[in-house]
Write an enzyme that holds these catalytic residues in place. Structure first.
Site, PDB file in Angstrom:
ATOM      1  N   LYS A  38       0.824  -1.217   0.000  1.00  0.00           N
ATOM      2  CA  LYS A  38       0.000   0.000   0.000  1.00  0.00           C
ATOM      3  C   LYS A  38       0.854   1.261   0.000  1.00  0.00           C
ATOM      4  O   LYS A  38       0.511   2.254  -0.650  1.00  0.00           O
ATOM      5  CB  LYS A  38      -0.954  -0.011   1.193  1.00  0.00           C
ATOM      6  N   GLY A  39       1.978   1.233   0.727  1.00  0.00           N
ATOM      7  CA  GLY A  39       2.840   2.415   0.773  1.00  0.00           C
ATOM      8  C   GLY A  39       3.415   2.729  -0.600  1.00  0.00           C
ATOM      9  O   GLY A  39       3.264   3.842  -1.120  1.00  0.00           O
ATOM     10  N   ALA A  40       4.062   1.731  -1.194  1.00  0.00           N
ATOM     11  CA  ALA A  40       4.685   1.939  -2.503  1.00  0.00           C
ATOM     12  C   ALA A  40       3.639   2.309  -3.552  1.00  0.00           C
ATOM     13  O   ALA A  40       3.870   3.182  -4.403  1.00  0.00           O
ATOM     14  CB  ALA A  40       5.438   0.682  -2.923  1.00  0.00           C
ATOM     15  N   GLU A 137       0.321  -1.076   7.130  1.00  0.00           N
ATOM     16  CA  GLU A 137       1.066  -2.312   6.848  1.00  0.00           C
ATOM     17  C   GLU A 137       2.474  -2.262   7.445  1.00  0.00           C
ATOM     18  O   GLU A 137       3.296  -3.114   7.124  1.00  0.00           O
ATOM     19  CB  GLU A 137       1.128  -2.567   5.336  1.00  0.00           C
ATOM     20  N   GLY A 209     -15.995   2.122  -3.677  1.00  0.00           N
ATOM     21  CA  GLY A 209     -15.812   1.331  -4.900  1.00  0.00           C
ATOM     22  C   GLY A 209     -16.684   1.848  -6.020  1.00  0.00           C
ATOM     23  O   GLY A 209     -16.674   3.043  -6.332  1.00  0.00           O
ATOM     24  N   GLY A 212     -18.686   5.187  -5.545  1.00  0.00           N
ATOM     25  CA  GLY A 212     -18.098   6.524  -5.405  1.00  0.00           C
ATOM     26  C   GLY A 212     -17.454   6.784  -4.058  1.00  0.00           C
ATOM     27  O   GLY A 212     -16.839   5.891  -3.464  1.00  0.00           O
ATOM     28  N   ASP A 239      -5.468   2.631  -3.162  1.00  0.00           N
ATOM     29  CA  ASP A 239      -4.137   3.263  -3.073  1.00  0.00           C
ATOM     30  C   ASP A 239      -4.029   4.415  -4.080  1.00  0.00           C
ATOM     31  O   ASP A 239      -3.433   5.453  -3.777  1.00  0.00           O
ATOM     32  CB  ASP A 239      -3.038   2.231  -3.371  1.00  0.00           C
ATOM     33  N   SER A 269      -7.333   3.640 -12.660  1.00  0.00           N
ATOM     34  CA  SER A 269      -6.360   2.636 -12.216  1.00  0.00           C
ATOM     35  C   SER A 269      -6.863   1.206 -12.367  1.00  0.00           C
ATOM     36  O   SER A 269      -6.069   0.282 -12.491  1.00  0.00           O
ATOM     37  CB  SER A 269      -5.973   2.890 -10.755  1.00  0.00           C
ATOM     38  N   GLY A 274      -2.788  -5.383 -12.218  1.00  0.00           N
ATOM     39  CA  GLY A 274      -1.670  -5.006 -11.339  1.00  0.00           C
ATOM     40  C   GLY A 274      -1.997  -3.718 -10.608  1.00  0.00           C
ATOM     41  O   GLY A 274      -2.699  -2.846 -11.138  1.00  0.00           O
TER      42      GLY A 274
END
Ligand code: RIB
Length: 291
Positions: A38-40, A137, A209, A212, A239, A269, A274
């Site tokens: 989640k960070g990256a 995380e 989701g 909205g 993310d 996204s 991925g």
């Protein structure tokens, strides 16, 4: 400058028609590895929009760690504060894609080597940040150490409280914007979403989701509809929302505009497989908003 303090995982993704029952073996359709965590993911989302992003994380001294760090560098994220653990291997996420949804098991590995004691050394960097972005995380104690410094320095924090089980209600006072999904929101606050929204006006933003995003502005509930799209893989949609939201806040967008911008970014996204592949550029988000 946007500082993301969080996880880096290699995503091990299985695409399957259905999930096996206990004790059953089935054949899946495909297997992929994708950079994640989640960070990256949030760092990449903000960087792809043009943000000046610095990542603080810990990976293992192994092939995945090297690959994930290189991926961030290729995306324009500063990795000077990504450290390598010789004790633990790089975090991974086991992701099952099935029936247009995903199930994820994260093994934190080196993500839990980012210790509270390492945070004081980041004080100068945090001071230079327009916003600090976190998730759950990494160790909760590390998150709390960051919140304390941000509070002392008056730096706004955007938090995606996932996985929600690691959220501690004490954290809320140090967070300017918290962005759970509906399930996480009810888990965090123990009340129905609208009641929770009214408890935290202009602070709690709930992503829904395909329905909205909602927040409460102090007088009324604001609902921004999702943009209809052909979703291929929803991994990383939250993310993308958070990274784009942090980008917008750090560029002084008003709250409504920041939520609208992030909502459009996350709709783009999900169109690719991925977590990071489909994260859009700013021009792509603006084109979608103009539709
Ligand atoms: O939010 C999606 C992410 O959750 C995946 O990339 C996986 O690594 C887990 O951290």
């Amino acid at each position: 400058m946007i500082t993301v303090i969080g996880s880096m995982n290699m995503d091990l993704v299985v695409d399957t028609n259905r999930v096996p029952e206990n004790g059953e073996t089935i054949l899946g359709k495909d297997f992929y590895t994708f950079p994640g965590g989640k960070g990256a993911n949030q760092a990449v989302a903000a960087a792809r929009l043009g943000g000046n992003v610095h990542m603080v994380a810990c990976v293992g001294n192994d092939v995945f760690g090297t690959e994930l760090t290189r991926n961030l560098q290729e995306q324009g994220v500063d990795t000077a504060n990504v450290s390598y653990s010789s004790e633990k291997s790089t975090g991974i996420a086991n992701i099952i894609l099935s029936e247009n949804d995903n199930r994820i098991i994260v093994v934190p590995g080196a993500n839990y080597e980012l210790r509270p004691s390492m945070i004081e050394g980041l004080r100068d960097m945090i001071k230079m940040s327009n916003v600090v972005v976190m998730q759950l995380e990494i160790l909760p104690e590390t998150v709390k150490a960051v919140l304390k410094i941000c509070d002392e320095l008056n730096i706004p924090v955007v938090m995606d409280p996932a996985p929600a089980e690691f959220f501690d209600r004490d954290m809320i006072s140090g967070i300017q914007y918290i962005t759970p999904n509906q399930y996480e929101c009810e888990q965090l606050f123990g009340v129905q979403m609208d009641e929770a929204l009214e408890m935290y006006p202009n602070q709690l933003i709930v992503t829904l989701g395909k329905d909205g995003v909602r927040y409460f502005d102090g007088e009324k509930h604001i609902h921004i509809e999702a943009i209809r799209t052909n979703a291929i893989d929803t991994t990383g949609a939250g993310d993308t929302f958070n990274g784009a939201f942090a980008y917008a806040i750090s560029h002084q967008y008003a709250l409504y505009d920041a939520v609208r911008f992030a909502n459009a970014a996350s709709s783009l996204s999900v169109e690719k497989l991925g977590a990071q592949t489909g994260m859009p550029t700013k021009a792509e988000v603006e084109a979608r908003l103009a539709l």
